[in-house]
Design a protein around this motif. Structure first.
Motif, PDB file in Angstrom:
ATOM      1  N   ARG A 164      -9.396   2.478  -4.575  1.00  0.00           N
ATOM      2  CA  ARG A 164      -8.139   2.966  -4.024  1.00  0.00           C
ATOM      3  C   ARG A 164      -8.382   4.109  -3.039  1.00  0.00           C
ATOM      4  N   PRO A 165      -7.612   4.154  -1.959  1.00  0.00           N
ATOM      5  CA  PRO A 165      -7.748   5.275  -1.037  1.00  0.00           C
ATOM      6  C   PRO A 165      -7.252   6.564  -1.687  1.00  0.00           C
ATOM      7  N   ARG A 166      -7.666   7.674  -1.147  1.00  0.00           N
ATOM      8  CA  ARG A 166      -7.241   8.966  -1.685  1.00  0.00           C
ATOM      9  C   ARG A 166      -5.756   9.179  -1.432  1.00  0.00           C
ATOM     10  N   ALA A 167      -5.130   9.934  -2.321  1.00  0.00           N
ATOM     11  CA  ALA A 167      -3.688  10.160  -2.233  1.00  0.00           C
ATOM     12  C   ALA A 167      -3.299  10.778  -0.895  1.00  0.00           C
ATOM     13  N   ARG A 168      -4.123  11.671  -0.395  1.00  0.00           N
ATOM     14  CA  ARG A 168      -3.816  12.321   0.882  1.00  0.00           C
ATOM     15  C   ARG A 168      -3.795  11.297   2.013  1.00  0.00           C
ATOM     16  N   GLU A 169      -4.708  10.330   1.980  1.00  0.00           N
ATOM     17  CA  GLU A 169      -4.753   9.296   3.004  1.00  0.00           C
ATOM     18  C   GLU A 169      -3.523   8.390   2.917  1.00  0.00           C
ATOM     19  N   VAL A 170      -3.127   8.053   1.695  1.00  0.00           N
ATOM     20  CA  VAL A 170      -1.948   7.213   1.502  1.00  0.00           C
ATOM     21  C   VAL A 170      -0.694   7.931   1.989  1.00  0.00           C
ATOM     22  N   ASP A 171      -0.553   9.199   1.651  1.00  0.00           N
ATOM     23  CA  ASP A 171       0.620   9.965   2.089  1.00  0.00           C
ATOM     24  C   ASP A 171       0.708  10.009   3.604  1.00  0.00           C
ATOM     25  N   HIS A 172      -0.434  10.219   4.248  1.00  0.00           N
ATOM     26  CA  HIS A 172      -0.442  10.276   5.709  1.00  0.00           C
ATOM     27  C   HIS A 172      -0.060   8.928   6.303  1.00  0.00           C
ATOM     28  N   LEU A 173      -0.590   7.833   5.731  1.00  0.00           N
ATOM     29  CA  LEU A 173      -0.272   6.501   6.221  1.00  0.00           C
ATOM     30  C   LEU A 173       1.225   6.222   6.090  1.00  0.00           C
ATOM     31  N   ILE A 174       1.791   6.555   4.937  1.00  0.00           N
ATOM     32  CA  ILE A 174       3.216   6.302   4.704  1.00  0.00           C
ATOM     33  C   ILE A 174       4.070   7.154   5.633  1.00  0.00           C
ATOM     34  N   ASP A 175       3.778   8.444   5.723  1.00  0.00           N
ATOM     35  CA  ASP A 175       4.591   9.349   6.544  1.00  0.00           C
ATOM     36  C   ASP A 175       4.551   8.953   8.017  1.00  0.00           C
ATOM     37  N   SER A 176       3.367   8.634   8.526  1.00  0.00           N
ATOM     38  CA  SER A 176       3.258   8.261   9.933  1.00  0.00           C
ATOM     39  C   SER A 176       3.924   6.911  10.193  1.00  0.00           C
ATOM     40  N   GLY A 177       3.810   5.988   9.230  1.00  0.00           N
ATOM     41  CA  GLY A 177       4.457   4.693   9.373  1.00  0.00           C
ATOM     42  C   GLY A 177       5.973   4.819   9.417  1.00  0.00           C
ATOM     43  N   ILE A 178       6.524   5.636   8.540  1.00  0.00           N
ATOM     44  CA  ILE A 178       7.970   5.852   8.519  1.00  0.00           C
ATOM     45  C   ILE A 178       8.430   6.507   9.828  1.00  0.00           C
ATOM     46  N   ALA A 179       7.668   7.485  10.311  1.00  0.00           N
ATOM     47  CA  ALA A 179       8.026   8.168  11.558  1.00  0.00           C
ATOM     48  C   ALA A 179       8.061   7.178  12.722  1.00  0.00           C
TER      49      ALA A 179
END
Length: 211
Positions: free
Chosen positions: A188-203
């Protein structure tokens, strides 16, 4: 009677299944996960379910029919845990973040990909099984997100002419990597990487569809 004859497939209502049929489904899951679709046999499934082969065929006319019902049951179980976004919530970002995190969490737990792994090698030979998987699994999730996006568009909070397409695009932005990573059992990717992916995708998504 052929175990792999797709012509014998018939929809089965999981809610109305009898106890013996439910036992057969439990056994089928074990056998299919262990041996794959081609390696599984109705004899072995009947043995694991502790029922006769005649009883098994009385409930499921073929191995393909049994696998189809297993797909339905598994997909509905996964979809029962999907987060349903609320169009009344003032924060679209917060709702989309919950959708994305929930979707990724389900597939990170691997259960959402078990049947997918079995289906992929045989999907070209059994297109109906692939269609059932899509309609009951990813398709249902996309329809749920599309319903939410359509409600937002009607309220004038976003401008989306094709909610179904937008739902596909949203999941591609925030969760596309889970399919390959899960199927290949990558860490699994690190939580920080997942958060960044989700936030940038939503933006990106909301910037494109802003009202």
């Amino acid at each position: 009677m052929s175990e792999s004859d797709e012509k014998t497939l018939a929809p089965q209502g999981s809610g109305s299944l009898r106890p013996k049929a439910r036992e057969a489904l439990k056994a089928a899951r074990i056998v299919f996960l262990d041996a794959g679709y081609d390696g599984a046999t109705m004899d072995e499934i009947a043995r694991v379910a502790a029922i006769s082969k005649a009883t098994l065929y009385a409930h499921f006319s073929s191995k393909a029919a049994l696998f189809e019902e297993l797909i339905r049951v598994e997909c509905r179980a996964v979809n029962a845990n999907l987060y349903v976004p609320d169009p009344q919530n003032d924060s679209i970002e917060a709702e989309l973040r919950k959708v994305a995190a929930n979707f990724r969490r389900i597939f990170a737990q691997r259960e959402g990909l078990d049947i997918f792994r079995i289906l992929i090698p045989v999907a070209p030979r059994f297109p109906r099984l692939a269609e059932v998987f899509y309609e009951e699994g990813p398709g249902a999730a996309i329809r749920q997100i599309a319903t939410y996006l359509a409600a937002l568009s009607r309220a004038g909070r976003v401008r989306i002419s094709d909610p179904d397409l937008a739902a596909h695009q949203f999941l591609a932005l925030v969760a596309e990597d889970t399919k390959l990573a899960g199927a290949l059992a990558f860490p699994r990717p690190r939580a920080r990487e997942v958060d960044h992916l989700i936030d940038s995708g939503i933006a990106m998504f909301l910037d494109f569809y802003k009202a």
